[in-house]
Design a protein around this motif. Structure first.
Motif, PDB file in Angstrom:
ATOM      1  N   LEU A 137      14.661 -26.661 -11.258  1.00 27.64           N
ATOM      2  CA  LEU A 137      16.014 -26.432 -10.751  1.00 27.64           C
ATOM      3  C   LEU A 137      16.496 -25.005 -11.013  1.00 27.64           C
ATOM      4  O   LEU A 137      17.524 -24.595 -10.459  1.00 27.64           O
ATOM      5  CB  LEU A 137      16.983 -27.432 -11.390  1.00 27.64           C
ATOM      6  N   LEU A 138      15.779 -24.264 -11.854  1.00 25.98           N
ATOM      7  CA  LEU A 138      16.150 -22.867 -12.126  1.00 25.98           C
ATOM      8  C   LEU A 138      15.541 -21.985 -11.044  1.00 25.98           C
ATOM      9  O   LEU A 138      14.567 -21.280 -11.253  1.00 25.98           O
ATOM     10  CB  LEU A 138      15.666 -22.447 -13.516  1.00 25.98           C
ATOM     11  N   ASN A 139      16.139 -22.039  -9.862  1.00 27.53           N
ATOM     12  CA  ASN A 139      15.527 -21.401  -8.699  1.00 27.53           C
ATOM     13  C   ASN A 139      16.439 -20.442  -7.953  1.00 27.53           C
ATOM     14  O   ASN A 139      16.096 -19.978  -6.867  1.00 27.53           O
ATOM     15  CB  ASN A 139      15.009 -22.469  -7.732  1.00 27.53           C
ATOM     16  N   THR A 140      17.613 -20.142  -8.520  1.00 27.27           N
ATOM     17  CA  THR A 140      18.493 -19.195  -7.848  1.00 27.27           C
ATOM     18  C   THR A 140      18.074 -17.769  -8.183  1.00 27.27           C
ATOM     19  O   THR A 140      17.304 -17.526  -9.115  1.00 27.27           O
ATOM     20  CB  THR A 140      19.952 -19.397  -8.267  1.00 27.27           C
ATOM     21  N   GLU A 141      18.609 -16.825  -7.443  1.00 24.02           N
ATOM     22  CA  GLU A 141      18.304 -15.418  -7.706  1.00 24.02           C
ATOM     23  C   GLU A 141      18.760 -15.028  -9.106  1.00 24.02           C
ATOM     24  O   GLU A 141      18.064 -14.296  -9.817  1.00 24.02           O
ATOM     25  CB  GLU A 141      18.978 -14.533  -6.656  1.00 24.02           C
ATOM     26  N   SER A 142      19.921 -15.522  -9.538  1.00 25.05           N
ATOM     27  CA  SER A 142      20.427 -15.213 -10.881  1.00 25.05           C
ATOM     28  C   SER A 142      19.533 -15.825 -11.949  1.00 25.05           C
ATOM     29  O   SER A 142      19.265 -15.201 -12.986  1.00 25.05           O
ATOM     30  CB  SER A 142      21.858 -15.731 -11.038  1.00 25.05           C
ATOM     31  N   ASP A 143      19.064 -17.062 -11.718  1.00 25.35           N
ATOM     32  CA  ASP A 143      18.135 -17.694 -12.659  1.00 25.35           C
ATOM     33  C   ASP A 143      16.875 -16.854 -12.800  1.00 25.35           C
ATOM     34  O   ASP A 143      16.410 -16.570 -13.922  1.00 25.35           O
ATOM     35  CB  ASP A 143      17.735 -19.092 -12.165  1.00 25.35           C
ATOM     36  N   ASN A 144      16.312 -16.470 -11.655  1.00 27.93           N
ATOM     37  CA  ASN A 144      15.062 -15.713 -11.665  1.00 27.93           C
ATOM     38  C   ASN A 144      15.219 -14.375 -12.366  1.00 27.93           C
ATOM     39  O   ASN A 144      14.330 -13.941 -13.106  1.00 27.93           O
ATOM     40  CB  ASN A 144      14.557 -15.503 -10.237  1.00 27.93           C
ATOM     41  N   GLU A 145      16.347 -13.722 -12.132  1.00 28.92           N
ATOM     42  CA  GLU A 145      16.557 -12.409 -12.752  1.00 28.92           C
ATOM     43  C   GLU A 145      16.703 -12.537 -14.258  1.00 28.92           C
ATOM     44  O   GLU A 145      16.127 -11.752 -15.020  1.00 28.92           O
ATOM     45  CB  GLU A 145      17.799 -11.747 -12.161  1.00 28.92           C
ATOM     46  N   LEU A 146      17.455 -13.536 -14.710  1.00 33.23           N
ATOM     47  CA  LEU A 146      17.631 -13.729 -16.146  1.00 33.23           C
ATOM     48  C   LEU A 146      16.301 -14.103 -16.800  1.00 33.23           C
ATOM     49  O   LEU A 146      15.946 -13.578 -17.865  1.00 33.23           O
ATOM     50  CB  LEU A 146      18.682 -14.803 -16.409  1.00 33.23           C
ATOM     51  N   LEU A 147      15.540 -14.990 -16.174  1.00 34.27           N
ATOM     52  CA  LEU A 147      14.226 -15.356 -16.713  1.00 34.27           C
ATOM     53  C   LEU A 147      13.295 -14.154 -16.766  1.00 34.27           C
ATOM     54  O   LEU A 147      12.528 -13.983 -17.721  1.00 34.27           O
ATOM     55  CB  LEU A 147      13.598 -16.456 -15.856  1.00 34.27           C
TER      56      LEU A 147
ATOM     57  N   LEU B 101      19.512  -7.155 -20.912  1.00 37.91           N
ATOM     58  CA  LEU B 101      19.618  -8.608 -21.004  1.00 37.91           C
ATOM     59  C   LEU B 101      21.076  -9.047 -20.906  1.00 37.91           C
ATOM     60  O   LEU B 101      21.396 -10.031 -20.213  1.00 37.91           O
ATOM     61  CB  LEU B 101      19.000  -9.101 -22.313  1.00 37.91           C
ATOM     62  N   ALA B 102      21.962  -8.335 -21.582  1.00 43.78           N
ATOM     63  CA  ALA B 102      23.387  -8.675 -21.517  1.00 43.78           C
ATOM     64  C   ALA B 102      23.886  -8.576 -20.078  1.00 43.78           C
ATOM     65  O   ALA B 102      24.650  -9.437 -19.606  1.00 43.78           O
ATOM     66  CB  ALA B 102      24.188  -7.746 -22.427  1.00 43.78           C
ATOM     67  N   SER B 103      23.450  -7.553 -19.366  1.00 44.78           N
ATOM     68  CA  SER B 103      23.853  -7.388 -17.960  1.00 44.78           C
ATOM     69  C   SER B 103      23.366  -8.559 -17.123  1.00 44.78           C
ATOM     70  O   SER B 103      24.125  -9.126 -16.318  1.00 44.78           O
ATOM     71  CB  SER B 103      23.287  -6.067 -17.418  1.00 44.78           C
ATOM     72  N   ALA B 104      22.093  -8.939 -17.305  1.00 42.72           N
ATOM     73  CA  ALA B 104      21.547 -10.069 -16.539  1.00 42.72           C
ATOM     74  C   ALA B 104      22.278 -11.365 -16.884  1.00 42.72           C
ATOM     75  O   ALA B 104      22.548 -12.195 -15.996  1.00 42.72           O
ATOM     76  CB  ALA B 104      20.053 -10.210 -16.815  1.00 42.72           C
ATOM     77  N   TYR B 105      22.620 -11.533 -18.165  1.00 37.79           N
ATOM     78  CA  TYR B 105      23.292 -12.768 -18.567  1.00 37.79           C
ATOM     79  C   TYR B 105      24.715 -12.819 -18.002  1.00 37.79           C
ATOM     80  O   TYR B 105      25.138 -13.861 -17.478  1.00 37.79           O
ATOM     81  CB  TYR B 105      23.347 -12.916 -20.086  1.00 37.79           C
ATOM     82  N   HIS B 106      25.453 -11.712 -18.131  1.00 39.79           N
ATOM     83  CA  HIS B 106      26.829 -11.704 -17.616  1.00 39.79           C
ATOM     84  C   HIS B 106      26.829 -12.002 -16.117  1.00 39.79           C
ATOM     85  O   HIS B 106      27.712 -12.718 -15.619  1.00 39.79           O
ATOM     86  CB  HIS B 106      27.492 -10.363 -17.885  1.00 39.79           C
ATOM     87  N   SER B 107      25.841 -11.471 -15.392  1.00 38.45           N
ATOM     88  CA  SER B 107      25.728 -11.745 -13.956  1.00 38.45           C
ATOM     89  C   SER B 107      25.416 -13.221 -13.714  1.00 38.45           C
ATOM     90  O   SER B 107      26.022 -13.867 -12.841  1.00 38.45           O
ATOM     91  CB  SER B 107      24.643 -10.853 -13.350  1.00 38.45           C
ATOM     92  N   TRP B 108      24.480 -13.759 -14.486  1.00 34.32           N
ATOM     93  CA  TRP B 108      24.126 -15.180 -14.362  1.00 34.32           C
ATOM     94  C   TRP B 108      25.329 -16.064 -14.659  1.00 34.32           C
ATOM     95  O   TRP B 108      25.582 -17.050 -13.955  1.00 34.32           O
ATOM     96  CB  TRP B 108      22.986 -15.495 -15.326  1.00 34.32           C
ATOM     97  N   TYR B 109      26.084 -15.701 -15.684  1.00 33.61           N
ATOM     98  CA  TYR B 109      27.262 -16.468 -16.084  1.00 33.61           C
ATOM     99  C   TYR B 109      28.261 -16.566 -14.925  1.00 33.61           C
ATOM    100  O   TYR B 109      28.864 -17.619 -14.698  1.00 33.61           O
ATOM    101  CB  TYR B 109      27.914 -15.811 -17.298  1.00 33.61           C
ATOM    102  N   GLY B 110      28.404 -15.480 -14.184  1.00 28.62           N
ATOM    103  CA  GLY B 110      29.351 -15.468 -13.075  1.00 28.62           C
ATOM    104  C   GLY B 110      28.900 -16.301 -11.891  1.00 28.62           C
ATOM    105  O   GLY B 110      29.719 -16.635 -11.019  1.00 28.62           O
ATOM    106  N   ASN B 111      27.620 -16.638 -11.849  1.00 28.97           N
ATOM    107  CA  ASN B 111      27.077 -17.380 -10.705  1.00 28.97           C
ATOM    108  C   ASN B 111      26.622 -18.793 -11.039  1.00 28.97           C
ATOM    109  O   ASN B 111      26.179 -19.519 -10.137  1.00 28.97           O
ATOM    110  CB  ASN B 111      25.864 -16.618 -10.133  1.00 28.97           C
TER     111      ASN B 111
END
Length: 553
Positions: A460-470, A499-509
């Motif tokens: 289920l971790l298949n969004t662009e934000s998921d992929n970027e954070l992973l 990593l903080a940048s990727a997480y903050h972006s993921w958090y917003g999505n």
């Protein structure tokens, strides 16, 4: 799937092609270690490897032929969705969503151990840093070494090394005499000696000495009394400052001990038989130009006495010959005015018949404080310099340590006190710490909403934000390795900001806790897993820098 697991799987696939005869090693050839990296363009896949180019000559085929053979094997690996061949023979690998998402489970399961390795297991590294003269508080240059040195020690330990943190206590020299004269003058209410030390700390130390020894001014040699007691008080203050900065040492080595126990005298006789020394003009010279020095250095002066460098040689000898924790590698962290010591210390090792590469010298550049756009040059306590306590009082330990460590040591730093006092994304340490605090808040809110780990589906971790954070999380183990190998703790700090940048972006999505009457689903549970993986890596990375990972901000 972690990059290590993928590398091992590709290695196994390569071995299978050799065993089946599809590829054949030429006689005497050895296979390289397989490495995978994140491609710069994520459209090219999750991972890439150049192993086909590395082994093409070893198997007598062109790289694309090798790549075609390997691609068919790699595509059959569990978790691999697709393999493309690019350019002259690069292999771009796409994982299926479930395999990519398994990284989150791996991170959470490993916890504090994630990112560590055993590359330096069995190695003892003597790391000498700070080593400020015990004649005054630690200035900004020493403060930088305290932050960088302790962070480097933590990183080296994370790669399996035994690290001995060492402070070289300069208690053999004229600077101690000047310090003693300064204390005596202050106690007698006389002007400071022309070459003496100033600042409020001299008054403080002088008052403490006289309070403990009320009759000291009537002593037969009051200067010597002030020397002994003053250095003891000053060094106690230095230790306390460093401890409050979260920096502690395993060894405090006294320079004077080299001369008191006769080590230097013994060494001088031993060195005369070294092929790296020669006799000229009545003195013994070290061939330091062989190691990049601008001139050879006198080790034994024409009067038979030891030159300063003899102490350096004896000190290195002590480090590598100690009954407990003898050093395999000796790292010296020195100030900007010590460039000449690189060649001298390597030559010192050679003079003992040792490998010069056992000596590593890191040179740090200057640090300046800026407030309201202007340099800060004076300290209330130290007088003419800015000291550790000034920086900590202005921004706190965390911000001070993080900022001093996030730059390469060979670059000058201008620390903007106004910026570090802001609670905004412009402030790097706040940005990273806030990311960790946010992961904790997300976990608390999810728990309150009934989200648990009872059912996880990493596909289920298949969004662009998921992929970027992973993708960013997967880089952490290699970042730790590189920081250790290159002796560059700033790589960890810069990684944490990415990593903080990727997480903050993921958090917003990505929503982790269900809203309103929405029922808890596997998607919520799996997103919580990814959130917790980010929390783990942020905490681990901040820990390597000696910076706290707050749960609330």
């Amino acid at each position: 799937m972690t990059p290590e697991e993928l590398s091992e799987a590709i290695s196994a696939a390569l071995a299978a092609t050799l065993e089946s005869g599809e590829l054949t090693l030429v006689e005497g050839a050895e296979l390289p270690d397989v490495r995978v990296e994140r491609p710069k363009n994520r459209d090219h896949g999750d991972w890439a490897t150049n192993v086909a180019l590395q082994i093409s000559k070893k198997v007598g085929k062109n790289p694309r032929e090798v790549a075609q053979v390997l691609a068919s094997k790699i595509e059959n690996l569990a978790g691999v969705a697709k393999v493309d061949i690019a350019g002259p023979g690069f292999l771009n690998i796409v994982l299926d969503a479930a395999a990519a998402g398994e990284l989150a489970q791996t991170i959470v399961s490993a916890g504090e151990k994630f990112g560590t390795n055993e590359d330096l297991a069995g190695k003892t590294i003597n790391l000498e840093f700070v080593s400020a003269n015990p004649t005054g508080p630690i200035h900004l240059g020493g403060t930088r070494w305290a932050a960088v040195g302790d962070s480097l020690a933590r990183i080296l330990e994370a790669t399996g090394a035994k690290v001995v943190r060492e402070y070289y206590f300069n208690d053999h020299g004229t600077q101690i005499d000047r310090f003693a004269r300064s204390l005596l003058a202050r106690a007698k209410n006389e002007p400071a000696p022309e070459d003496g030390y100033g600042g409020e700390y001299i008054t403080d130390i002088a008052n403490r000495v006289t309070a403990e020894h009320p009759e000291i001014l009537q002593a037969e040699d009051p200067q010597e009394e002030f020397r002994a007691a003053g250095v003891e008080f000053m060094f106690a203050d230095i230790k306390e400052s460093l401890h409050n900065f979260k920096v502690d040492f395993d060894v405090f080595f006294h320079e004077n001990s080299l001369f008191e126990n006769g080590k230097v005298d013994e060494l001088l006789e031993e060195l005369k038989s070294s092929e790296n020394l020669y006799f000229k003009d009545g003195a013994w010279w070290l061939k330091s130009t062989d190691f990049g020095d601008d001139k050879d250095r006198v080790v034994i002066k024409s009067d038979g006495n030891a030159a300063y460098i003899a102490g350096d040689i004896a000190y290195f000898q002590d480090k590598i010959n100690r009954p407990e924790n003898p050093a395999d590698t000796a790292i010296y962290m020195l100030g900007a005015d010590h460039h000449g010591y690189v060649a001298r210390l390597k030559a010192a090792a050679a003079a003992l018949g040792d490998d010069p590469d056992r000596v590593e010298v890191m040179i740090g550049q200057m640090v300046n404080l800026v407030k309201d756009g202007k340099p800060v040059r004076m300290s209330k306590r130290a007088g003419t310099i800015v000291i550790l306590e000034d920086l900590v009082d202005a921004v706190g330990v965390d911000a001070a340590r993080y900022t001093l460590t996030r730059y390469s040591v060979d670059s000058n730093i201008d620390i903007d006190l106004d910026l570090l006092s802001k609670q905004s994304n412009e402030n790097p340490v706040f940005y990273v710490q806030y990311a960790h605090a946010r992961t904790c808040a997300v976990a608390r809110n999810a728990q309150a909403a009934g989200v648990d780990d009872s059912s996880i589906d990493t596909s289920l971790l298949n969004t662009e934000s998921d992929n970027e954070l992973l993708a960013v999380l997967a880089q952490y183990p290699n970042i730790v390795k590189e920081a250790a190998n290159f002796r560059e703790p700033h790589r960890v700090a810069r990684y944490l900001e990415a990593l903080a940048s990727a997480y903050h972006s993921w958090y917003g999505n990505s929503r982790v806790a269900p809203q309103a009457d929405e029922e808890v689903s596997d998607l919520h549970r799996t997103r919580l897993l990814l959130n917790n993986a980010a929390r783990t890596v942020l905490a681990n990375g901040l820990g390597l820098l000696g910076v706290t990972a707050p749960e609330k901000m």
